[in-house]
Scaffold this active site. Structure first.
Site, PDB file in Angstrom:
ATOM      1  N   GLU A   7     -42.058 -29.924  38.731  1.00  0.00           N
ATOM      2  CA  GLU A   7     -42.910 -31.121  38.752  1.00  0.00           C
ATOM      3  C   GLU A   7     -44.090 -30.977  39.711  1.00  0.00           C
ATOM      4  OE1 GLU A   7     -40.639 -34.730  39.228  1.00  0.00           O
ATOM      5  OE2 GLU A   7     -39.647 -34.426  37.316  1.00  0.00           O
ATOM      6  N   GLU A  46     -36.177 -32.727  31.541  1.00  0.00           N
ATOM      7  CA  GLU A  46     -35.363 -33.688  32.297  1.00  0.00           C
ATOM      8  C   GLU A  46     -35.398 -35.027  31.591  1.00  0.00           C
ATOM      9  OE1 GLU A  46     -36.175 -34.284  36.467  1.00  0.00           O
ATOM     10  OE2 GLU A  46     -36.159 -32.126  36.887  1.00  0.00           O
TER      11      GLU A  46
END
Ligand SMILES: *[C@@H]1O[C@H](CO)[C@@H](O)[C@H](O)[C@H]1NC(C)=O
Ligand SMILES: *[C@@H]1O[C@H](CO)[C@@H](O)[C@H](O)[C@H]1NC(C)=O
Ligand SMILES: *[C@@H]1O[C@H](CO)[C@@H](O)[C@H](O)[C@H]1NC(C)=O
Ligand SMILES: *[C@@H]1O[C@H](CO)[C@@H](O)[C@H](O)[C@H]1NC(C)=O
Ligand SMILES: *[C@@H]1O[C@H](CO)[C@@H](O)[C@H](O)[C@H]1NC(C)=O
Ligand SMILES: *[C@@H]1O[C@H](CO)[C@@H](O)[C@H](O)[C@H]1NC(C)=O
Ligand SMILES: *[C@@H]1O[C@H](CO)[C@@H](O)[C@H](O)[C@H]1NC(C)=O
Ligand SMILES: *[C@@H]1O[C@H](CO)[C@@H](O)[C@H](O)[C@H]1NC(C)=O
Ligand SMILES: *[C@@H]1O[C@H](CO)[C@@H](O)[C@H](O)[C@H]1NC(C)=O
Length: 568
Positions: free
Chosen positions: A156, A225
């Protein structure tokens, strides 16, 4: 054999996705419509199970339940802090090993984490190379006959890279080059990284990723995710994501061309010891995952998803080898996948209106009831095999047994023992400094506790009543004067952790001992996310620590000689 495929994604910053190792080489490639595993066109279901968040004895059962639940792969991070707790001493015993950087890393001279910084890049390269070499030696990568079929570098970073400027961009290029240079023989992904350079596949993380598009149309659409719930904060309620909503997000993802989906988490487990991952995060990492903290089936979530996986697998051949069209149909969206040669079809009917159910008439293909906020899967476009809002799995029912906990608790006998604290209350630490130190840099994460001790000589009676004032950057402060607890205070649970402690104290003429115990809450004594997060401080760094007397006169104790003890 496709049915026994159970792979691992490696996140390093690295994640592994694994399959059941059979010793037979697994060749992995992809196009925009499929993952191609040994020539077979596949869609893949994966679930995060992080090995330090359960005990090794639980692993076989967790993996068995993941397989039975219809997963092809397990994803895990590789935890740098666990594997290299001391610089240069890399332990590769996976059994002994939370996402996180080791604290020694913060303290290297000239280091800046997660950016184009030579000191950092050097350490990251060394660690990742070591782990990859270890995996190669153990023949863990797919082409070697091992279970790892996908790898991820960074995590991320796209979310936080803005403030790093150009150095952030060049860092990401460097990460990609490093990944490629490792020659692992399996594809690499970067999540939430819109500028991921080829051959890195950029992927989506979130609750819904149906509108996500990879930055290269030739790459597969991947959800690395899918947040099945959330972690628990201290004092916060247990987060819950309904099975219906999670199933909708998965079905919608495959309706919109997705071919790989990973649950974050499939089993969340427990943050053991001091590994909770950040301030005010609870030790339970259950996450409302399909398998609960202890590895039991979390129903109806587990079963409802199992049925969804089976439904999508049953039409996998068509999904991965066809073209699709979507059109509005009544008050639903109809997506039709059609194989050009055989004419075989599969349809998804989605109704994203949150309140209004839909009655859809597909003419010769039948009539369908699509509840509000749901997706139906239609085999052959004419037979409903799944709807995300229609649950046919039994709920978990908790039963209270007679002779329960109350009775057993009443029979327990208790003993107390006081911690021997005299040395600290007497002001005797292990070393001294004429200033107030930062906590994590001092404890090196060996403990959540740091004692700050000094004394003050009161020569003027006017100062026998004063306010002790301590400015701290968090998270919990206990204050003692002359060996007696005078008060404590902790930081608010949200966001900013610095606070000021103030308490009226009585001082004696002559020497008075001031003892301050600072405690960090959570693995790392700093916030755990965001740009430059590693630069945040904890403890009474810089203070000031003051005595405030009449008319706000102050005695500043900040540059006294302070004695320190790391409480281990
Ligand atoms: C894909 O479908 C085409 C017909 O459209 C067929 O010829 C081909 O064998 C299929 N490929 C795979 C890998 O199933
Ligand atoms: C149809 O799809 C579009 C685009 O995803 C979405 O905005 C719209 O809400 C959908 N409509 C229904 C009825 O599901
Ligand atoms: C849902 O449907 C109702 C009735 O058709 C409509 O009034 C409403 O605007 C729709 N809501 C959304 C979010 O589309
Ligand atoms: C405290 O200060 C007084 C006055 O300066 C001095 O006489 C005394 O020795 C000091 N006490 C200690 C323990 O330093
Ligand atoms: C606390 O100490 C200050 C300064 O000595 C004094 O003005 C104030 O009245 C005290 N407050 C209490 C509650 O004793
Ligand atoms: C210490 O805390 C007090 C009260 O919150 C505040 O007024 C003061 O500015 C703080 N001092 C520093 C140096 O931050
Ligand atoms: C953490 O540090 C960053 C950069 O120094 C700063 O912008 C941010 O406000 C800090 N956060 C907290 C909670 O102190
Ligand atoms: C906490 O830190 C912020 C930002 O550095 C500062 O504005 C604020 O005054 C501090 N609060 C206290 C109570 O010291
Ligand atoms: C002392 O400081 C407090 C809080 O900063 C303030 O309210 C008060 O007026 C001050 N008193 C004097 C006598 O300056």
């Amino acid at each position: 054999m496709a049915g026994s495929l159970m792979e691992v994604l490696l996140v390093f910053g690295l994640a592994l996705l694994c399959s059941g190792a059979s010793g037979v080489p697994t060749q992995v490639s992809y196009d925009s419509n499929a993952f191609i595993i040994n020539g077979e066109r596949r869609v893949l279901f994966s679930g995060a199970i992080h090995y330090p968040r359960s005990t090794p004895g639980m692993w076989p059962d967790l993996i068995r339940k993941a397989k039975e639940g219809g997963l092809d792969m397990i994803e895990t991070y590789i935890f740098w802090d666990r594997h290299e707790p001391k610089r240069g001493e890399v332990n590769t015993d996976l059994a002994r090993y939370a996402r996180g950087f080791p604290v020694w890393l913060h303290n290297l001279p000239g280091i800046k984490l997660r950016t184009d910084n030579e000191v950092y890049k050097n350490e990251m390269q060394k660690f990742i190379t070591k782990i990859v070499n270890m995996c190669k030696e153990a023949k863990l990568f797919g082409p070697q006959g091992g279970p790892i079929i996908l790898a991820q570098i960074e995590n991320e970073y796209g979310n936080v890279m803005g403030p790093y400027g150009e150095a952030g961009k060049s860092y990401i290029k460097w990460c990609a080059e490093l990944a490629v240079s490792l020659n692992v023989g399996v594809p690499w992904v970067m999540c939430k990284q819109a500028d991921a350079p080829e051959p890195m596949i950029n992927t989506c993380n979130g609750f819904y990723c149906n509108t996500f598009k990879p930055n290269n149309p030739k790459n597969p659409k991947m959800l690395t995710e899918n947040w099945v719930g959330w972690f628990v904060r201290w004092g916060g309620r247990k987060p819950h994501r309904p099975a219906e909503d999670l199933a909708l997000s998965v079905a919608l993802f495959f309706q919109s061309g997705g071919i790989f989906m990973n649950y974050y988490m499939y089993h969340g487990g427990t943050n053991f010891g001091r590994t909770a991952g950040g301030p005010y995060i609870a030790t339970s990492y259950e996450y409302d995952a399909p398998l609960d903290e202890y590895g039991n089936l979390n129903q109806p979530k587990w079963g409802h998803l199992k049925q969804l996986h089976a439904a999508i697998k049953s039409v996998e051949k068509i999904l991965t080898n066809s073209t699709s069209t979507t059109k509005e149909f009544g008050n639903a969206n109809l997506t039709t996948y059609t194989n050009a040669a055989t004419g075989e079809r599969v349809c998804f009917l989605s109704n994203l209106n949150t309140t209004q159910d839909a009655h859809i008439d597909l003419q010769k293909d039948g009539k369908y009831f699509v509840p509000a906020w749901s997706v139906s899967i239609l085999e052959g476009c004419n037979k409903e095999i799944y709807n995300s809002a229609k649950i046919s799995t039994q709920e978990t029912v908790m039963v209270k047994k007679p002779d329960g906990a109350e009775n057993r608790l009443a029979k327990l006998s208790w003993q107390w023992t006081a911690e021997p604290l005299e040395d600290r209350l007497d002001g005797r630490g292990d070393f001294t400094k004429p200033k107030l130190l930062e906590q994590t840099a001092t404890t090196l994460d060996a403990s959540d506790y740091l004692w700050y001790m000094t004394s003050v000589n009161i020569t003027d009676k006017a100062w026998t009543n004063a306010i002790l004032r301590v400015n701290t950057t968090g998270h919990v402060l206990h204050a003692f004067v002359n060996g007696k607890l005078v008060g404590y205070k902790w930081a608010d649970v949200g966001g900013i952790f610095n606070f000021t402690f103030e308490k009226n104290v009585t001082l004696n003429p002559g020497i008075n001992r001031i003892t301050l115990l600072s405690a960090a809450v959570g693995l790392k004594a700093c916030i755990n996310y965001g740009a430059f997060y590693d630069t945040n401080t904890t403890g009474i760094v810089g203070g000031p620590v003051e005595l405030v007397g009449k008319e706000n006169a102050t005695i500043d104790l900040s540059s006294n000689l302070w004695s320190y003890k790391v409480n281990v």
